[in-house]
Design a protein around this motif. Sequence first.
Motif, PDB file in Angstrom:
ATOM      1  N   GLN A   1      -5.407   4.809  -0.506  1.00 41.42           N
ATOM      2  CA  GLN A   1      -6.079   5.341   0.664  1.00 41.42           C
ATOM      3  C   GLN A   1      -5.379   4.820   1.909  1.00 41.42           C
ATOM      4  O   GLN A   1      -5.132   3.622   2.049  1.00 41.42           O
ATOM      5  N   LEU A   2      -5.032   5.739   2.844  1.00 41.39           N
ATOM      6  CA  LEU A   2      -4.379   5.345   4.094  1.00 41.39           C
ATOM      7  C   LEU A   2      -5.242   5.761   5.271  1.00 41.39           C
ATOM      8  O   LEU A   2      -5.929   6.785   5.232  1.00 41.39           O
ATOM      9  N   SER A   3      -5.207   4.937   6.306  1.00 45.27           N
ATOM     10  CA  SER A   3      -5.915   5.244   7.544  1.00 45.27           C
ATOM     11  C   SER A   3      -4.957   5.880   8.547  1.00 45.27           C
ATOM     12  O   SER A   3      -3.739   5.659   8.493  1.00 45.27           O
ATOM     13  N   ALA A   4      -5.489   6.676   9.454  1.00 49.06           N
ATOM     14  CA  ALA A   4      -4.655   7.278  10.490  1.00 49.06           C
ATOM     15  C   ALA A   4      -3.964   6.170  11.285  1.00 49.06           C
ATOM     16  O   ALA A   4      -4.595   5.198  11.701  1.00 49.06           O
ATOM     17  N   GLY A   5      -2.649   6.315  11.464  1.00 49.11           N
ATOM     18  CA  GLY A   5      -1.863   5.264  12.119  1.00 49.11           C
ATOM     19  C   GLY A   5      -0.851   4.680  11.140  1.00 49.11           C
ATOM     20  O   GLY A   5      -0.525   5.282  10.117  1.00 49.11           O
ATOM     21  N   VAL A   6      -0.389   3.470  11.441  1.00 49.36           N
ATOM     22  CA  VAL A   6       0.622   2.818  10.614  1.00 49.36           C
ATOM     23  C   VAL A   6      -0.067   1.976   9.542  1.00 49.36           C
ATOM     24  O   VAL A   6      -0.933   1.157   9.846  1.00 49.36           O
ATOM     25  N   ASN A   7       0.314   2.161   8.289  1.00 48.46           N
ATOM     26  CA  ASN A   7      -0.203   1.402   7.156  1.00 48.46           C
ATOM     27  C   ASN A   7       0.949   0.661   6.484  1.00 48.46           C
ATOM     28  O   ASN A   7       2.026   1.232   6.273  1.00 48.46           O
ATOM     29  N   ASN A   8       0.734  -0.575   6.143  1.00 42.95           N
ATOM     30  CA  ASN A   8       1.715  -1.341   5.386  1.00 42.95           C
ATOM     31  C   ASN A   8       1.397  -1.190   3.902  1.00 42.95           C
ATOM     32  O   ASN A   8       0.428  -1.766   3.400  1.00 42.95           O
ATOM     33  N   VAL A   9       2.195  -0.405   3.230  1.00 44.40           N
ATOM     34  CA  VAL A   9       1.998  -0.139   1.802  1.00 44.40           C
ATOM     35  C   VAL A   9       2.791  -1.171   1.023  1.00 44.40           C
ATOM     36  O   VAL A   9       4.024  -1.120   0.971  1.00 44.40           O
ATOM     37  N   THR A  10       2.071  -2.128   0.415  1.00 42.74           N
ATOM     38  CA  THR A  10       2.726  -3.227  -0.296  1.00 42.74           C
ATOM     39  C   THR A  10       2.465  -3.110  -1.791  1.00 42.74           C
ATOM     40  O   THR A  10       1.335  -2.900  -2.228  1.00 42.74           O
ATOM     41  N   SER A  11       3.559  -3.233  -2.560  1.00 42.01           N
ATOM     42  CA  SER A  11       3.461  -3.242  -4.019  1.00 42.01           C
ATOM     43  C   SER A  11       4.110  -4.514  -4.530  1.00 42.01           C
ATOM     44  O   SER A  11       5.117  -4.976  -3.982  1.00 42.01           O
ATOM     45  N   ARG A  12       3.522  -5.078  -5.587  1.00 46.23           N
ATOM     46  CA  ARG A  12       4.065  -6.309  -6.170  1.00 46.23           C
ATOM     47  C   ARG A  12       4.791  -5.957  -7.477  1.00 46.23           C
ATOM     48  O   ARG A  12       4.212  -5.361  -8.377  1.00 46.23           O
ATOM     49  N   LEU A  13       6.053  -6.346  -7.527  1.00 45.63           N
ATOM     50  CA  LEU A  13       6.875  -6.101  -8.707  1.00 45.63           C
ATOM     51  C   LEU A  13       7.103  -7.429  -9.401  1.00 45.63           C
ATOM     52  O   LEU A  13       7.754  -8.332  -8.854  1.00 45.63           O
ATOM     53  N   ALA A  14       6.529  -7.581 -10.611  1.00 44.74           N
ATOM     54  CA  ALA A  14       6.606  -8.849 -11.336  1.00 44.74           C
ATOM     55  C   ALA A  14       8.043  -9.150 -11.749  1.00 44.74           C
ATOM     56  O   ALA A  14       8.828  -8.257 -12.068  1.00 44.74           O
ATOM     57  N   SER A  15       8.375 -10.448 -11.766  1.00 44.65           N
ATOM     58  CA  SER A  15       9.727 -10.870 -12.124  1.00 44.65           C
ATOM     59  C   SER A  15      10.105 -10.476 -13.537  1.00 44.65           C
ATOM     60  O   SER A  15      11.282 -10.325 -13.857  1.00 44.65           O
ATOM     61  N   GLU A  16       9.133 -10.317 -14.425  1.00 40.41           N
ATOM     62  CA  GLU A  16       9.443  -9.962 -15.800  1.00 40.41           C
ATOM     63  C   GLU A  16      10.246  -8.666 -15.880  1.00 40.41           C
ATOM     64  O   GLU A  16      11.121  -8.510 -16.722  1.00 40.41           O
ATOM     65  N   ALA A  17       9.969  -7.751 -14.933  1.00 46.12           N
ATOM     66  CA  ALA A  17      10.703  -6.479 -14.922  1.00 46.12           C
ATOM     67  C   ALA A  17      12.113  -6.629 -14.373  1.00 46.12           C
ATOM     68  O   ALA A  17      12.955  -5.757 -14.558  1.00 46.12           O
ATOM     69  N   LEU A  18      12.381  -7.772 -13.688  1.00 45.09           N
ATOM     70  CA  LEU A  18      13.666  -7.967 -13.018  1.00 45.09           C
ATOM     71  C   LEU A  18      14.536  -9.016 -13.689  1.00 45.09           C
ATOM     72  O   LEU A  18      15.687  -9.205 -13.288  1.00 45.09           O
ATOM     73  N   ALA A  19      14.013  -9.700 -14.719  1.00 44.01           N
ATOM     74  CA  ALA A  19      14.660 -10.899 -15.244  1.00 44.01           C
ATOM     75  C   ALA A  19      16.025 -10.638 -15.864  1.00 44.01           C
ATOM     76  O   ALA A  19      16.828 -11.567 -15.999  1.00 44.01           O
TER      77      ALA A  19
END
Length: 566
Positions: free
Chosen positions: A445-463
């Motif tokens: 859900q986003l509000s009108a204006g600027v939204n900071n869309v943050t996602s967390r990518l676990a290290s297990e996927a990057l190891a």
Amino acid sequence: MNNFFAHKFGRPTAWRWLLSLATVMAAMLFITAAHAQVAQVAMNTPTTLSAQINPGMSRLTLPFDLSGASRLSLDIIVPVDGASLTLLAPDGAVAAASGQAGVNFHPGASLPRPAPGGVFEVAAISAPPNGRWTLVLEFPAAGYSTVVIATLRAISPIQAGIAVERSTVLVGEDVSIGMLLTNNGQPILGQAPQISVSPVNAPESAAQTAIDTGTGPDGLANDGLYSIDHLFTQAGSYQIRGRASIATPTGPVVRQAMHRITVLQPTLTQASVQLNNLAGAGGCVSGLQVSLRFDASGDGSYAAQIQLAGSNGRVIESRAAFEAVGGRASSSATFSAKDIKDRIGIDGPYSVRLIEVLDVGGDDFVLAFRRHNAGSFNVPLSGLCAQPVELPGPLSVTPVLKSGFIGALDINIPVKVTVSGFYQISYKVFGAGGKDLGLINASRQLSAGVNNVTSRLASEALANSDGPYRIVSLLVLGGGAAERLSQVGASAAISRWQHFPRITGDLNGDGSVDAADNALITQFRNVPALVPGDRRDLNKDGVVNLLDARALQRLACRAPNCPVNP
């Protein structure tokens, strides 16, 4: 004749030239005599001189001017037996003569089809002085009319040429014409060449001094291209002539250049160019519209290209096809607020830099209308309508630490929307070497204006992949609109060894701690440990060494029985 001289310039043997001599002599009688005329020898291209020999003549001179040549050679066809040659330099000294070294004669009598006279070859003369040269030919009194032809080849690093955008322009068109001056390919600066534009077969018009200042008609300062502006007011063929006197250590060098240009009457004449700001919701400007109306000489099909430019030099284009019917034609182009923001990205004014229309109704495309600088729009970026979905700034990638290692990456992407609601958001992550690390779904859900869309990518996927980790193919859908960005950004150059270990000692990610992992430690032996965290530094003493190999032996286990870190 053209083939004959093409062979000569290709430097075949004189015998090959003479095989054509008998045929050429028949044509010579129709060449206009050039006796006593002074020619300016062109550089790096053959210059051909000719002169009439009339019955009873025994001497002929061919004068020519030479300037700035590094080498000069000549070939002279003399269709009279018993001729001799003398080449006089500007100071009157003999530069070459019959019987001297470097002057060869090939008689026509030795040909399978014997011909009178023959061909003189004068070998290359190095560093010939500037000025008036004279070629003197002497022979027994001629008993018939014929023609002498001399081909001169002068080589020089100092060159000149006429530069014009097109060889066909329109009446009423203001055209930039340049003269390019180079020395060994480098621009010659500080000159004042003269350029004239005259109808063909008319006296030469007054010349203008061309400039290399980057102002007015000149696009770039100090590039050796000196320019003038010229407005063509009548249709016809025009001769452009350029002349420059260039100072050199051995004296002034004169360079001349010519170019022919055709001026056509346009099939479209301007009725109006109208500029309109298109209104959006809330009083903002949703786009800039250029509307064109023409008077046409007849019915036809046309294609228009219109360029809009910002003060930063960035340009966007719009193209449109239209028809002329009953002597009238119209077309328009709209530049959206989004394109102006994304591709120009600076406050107005935005100038209509070029309007160009082609007649596409025939076998060939023909220029029908052209105009530079047709007006401008004075609109700030803030006055342009916001798009339903925008990406207003760069992403940020922040490591999240866990027990001294990187436990995850927080990927933050700013997304601006005009309507609150649920938006589908996705992007892909790639590691070093193009390794695909998966698709990330960040819908929310986003509000009108600027939204900071943050996602967390676990290290297990990057190891098992080094950074930097690239975020690409961002797609935002919602609010009745969509926005796509192919390249979003990237993280810092994070190493695979810095990620939190799922199984301590399992360096190759196969679920076991064994000899393969020990081989990796040996491979990196005595390498300083990375900060923050390094999975290879098992004893955490700041260096990867044999002590870590011993520690790994104590951790040895087989999948699926190895302990997993919480």
